[in-house]
Design an enzyme around this catalytic site. Structure first.
Site, PDB file in Angstrom:
ATOM      1  N   TYR A 110      15.531  31.112   3.573  1.00 58.30           N
ATOM      2  CA  TYR A 110      14.231  32.184   3.956  1.00 58.30           C
ATOM      3  C   TYR A 110      14.319  32.232   5.665  1.00 58.30           C
ATOM      4  O   TYR A 110      14.675  31.364   6.395  1.00 58.30           O
ATOM      5  CB  TYR A 110      12.979  31.103   3.810  1.00 58.30           C
TER       6      TYR A 110
ATOM      7  N   LYS B  94       0.812  -1.282  -0.001  1.00 58.38           N
ATOM      8  CA  LYS B  94       0.020  -0.097   0.084  1.00 58.38           C
ATOM      9  C   LYS B  94       0.941   1.410  -0.322  1.00 58.38           C
ATOM     10  O   LYS B  94       1.993   1.102   0.304  1.00 58.38           O
ATOM     11  CB  LYS B  94      -0.945   0.003   1.234  1.00 58.38           C
TER      12      LYS B  94
END
Length: 372
Positions: free
Chosen positions: A265, A40
């Protein structure tokens, strides 16, 4: 998100390592135990089609487990023939698809069966497994009477109840009280059934590793087949397991910054002296999250700290010297004698290694290696 094969960032998946891990586990299980690979979430970020195709060809598993019908259909479309079990609750639209493509569905409540009957849907030929909630608190039946009613209703409608299963919440933890409680609950429920489905399974990766004495007819192997310790570093693995995935990139820019220069940043990092700063083409859009600032990557066998905030597409690191563009950088994996594991990345993020590999986005190409 579109894959970016023309960028030097990639996840390298060793398929032979996955097969090796399954063989290692199988060697410690009863020979008749069925082994299902849990693929999965795109095989925990490793690539469901490539991983499943290789395992089916190598004949090391008896089937596959996925989370929903669409993941099952992806495998069938790729030509996979072995058994596929959907572990989650399916939408009613999945019924005809499951029958057509020979996919087993999970039945987890009488309410779901009520919806089937209200919709007038035909379940003839549907193969299903009953999910028992033995203490996990998610989906599943809580008592034997409800399970028996579900089995009777399904069989009366023409469905085949092939299996019954549960899932443990704490099999990867040192304290076994909850595990023993769940095991006792599941065993008591099974004992109360007048007739049991043929396949009884309760073992995930952790149970298969550390509670092999409780293994029933099948095991569902997820995290461990990718070479990841389900407990992180809480419990030691009982035998050798090989990590299957490495995350690699390259230096695309190197510069020497003077003292008191800010990086990234928010100017959250300022050089304390003249420093070499390298830039990598990977960021949080690739699954290399912002909280990796302060962690390290490997360059030429040396740990190089991530400085400045991780941005969407780029990460900056402090280098011990100037390196040429194109120098390999390892974010997960080995370089020389040094190694960075997915569990170490998880510890930096205060999460688990499952999440680390599942978060690697589609923008990062998967490159496969095998001995074939």
């Amino acid at each position: 998100m579109k894959a970016s094969p023309h960028r030097p960032t990639r996840a390298v998946v060793d398929l032979t390592a996955i097969a090796f891990n399954i063989k290692q586990i199988a060697a410690h299980l009863p020979q008749e135990t069925k082994k299902w690979a849990v693929v999965k979430a795109d095989a925990y970020g490793h690539g469901a089609v490539a991983v499943s195709s290789y395992l089916e060809t190598e004949e090391v598993v008896d089937g596959f487990c996925v989370s929903n019908i669409d993941e099952a259909l992806e495998l069938r479309a790729a030509g996979l023939k072995k058994k596929i079990l959907v572990l989650g609750v399916s939408d009613l639209t999945a019924l005809d698809l499951a029958r057509t493509h020979q996919v087993c569905l999970t039945v987890a409540s009488l309410d779901w069966l009520d919806l089937l009957e209200e919709a007038g849907l035909d379940v003839t030929g549907l193969v299903c497994h009953i999910k028992v909630d033995s203490g996990m608190g998610r989906i599943g039946f809580r008592d034997s009477k409800s399970v028996q009613r579900a089995i009777e209703r399904l069989e009366a409608a023409g469905a085949q109840v092939e299996g019954i299963f549960t899932h443990f919440a704490t099999a990867d933890e040192p304290d076994q009280e909850k595990f023993e409680e769940q095991l006792a609950n599941f065993q008591a429920l099974l004992a109360a059934l007048p007739q049991k489905p043929a396949l009884i399974h309760a073992s995930n990766s952790a149970t298969s590793l550390w509670h092999a004495e409780t293994v029933m007819q099948a095991v569902r192997l997820g995290d461990i087949i990718y070479g990841l310790n389900p407990s992180g570093d809480v419990l030691d693995l009982p035998y050798e397991i090989k990590p299957a995935l490495s995350l690699e990139s390259q230096l695309v820019h190197v510069k020497k910054l003077p003292e008191n220069s800010s990086v990234g940043y928010g100017a959250s990092y300022v050089t304390s002296q003249e420093e070499y700063i390298g830039t990598l083409p990977i960021g949080y859009a690739d699954g290399w999250t912002r909280d990796m600032q302060g962690f390290s990557v490997l360059v030429d066998g040396q740990f190089c700290p991530i400085v400045g905030r991780v941005s969407m597409d780029q990460t900056t690191i402090r280098l011990p010297k100037a390196y040429p563009l194109g120098t390999p950088v390892i974010l997960i994996g080995s370089s020389g004698q040094a190694e960075i594991t997915a569990s170490q990345v998880a510890q930096q993020r205060a999460t688990i290694n499952y999440e680390v590999v599942c978060l690697l986005s589609d923008r990062v190409p998967r490159v496969y290696r095998s001995d074939d």
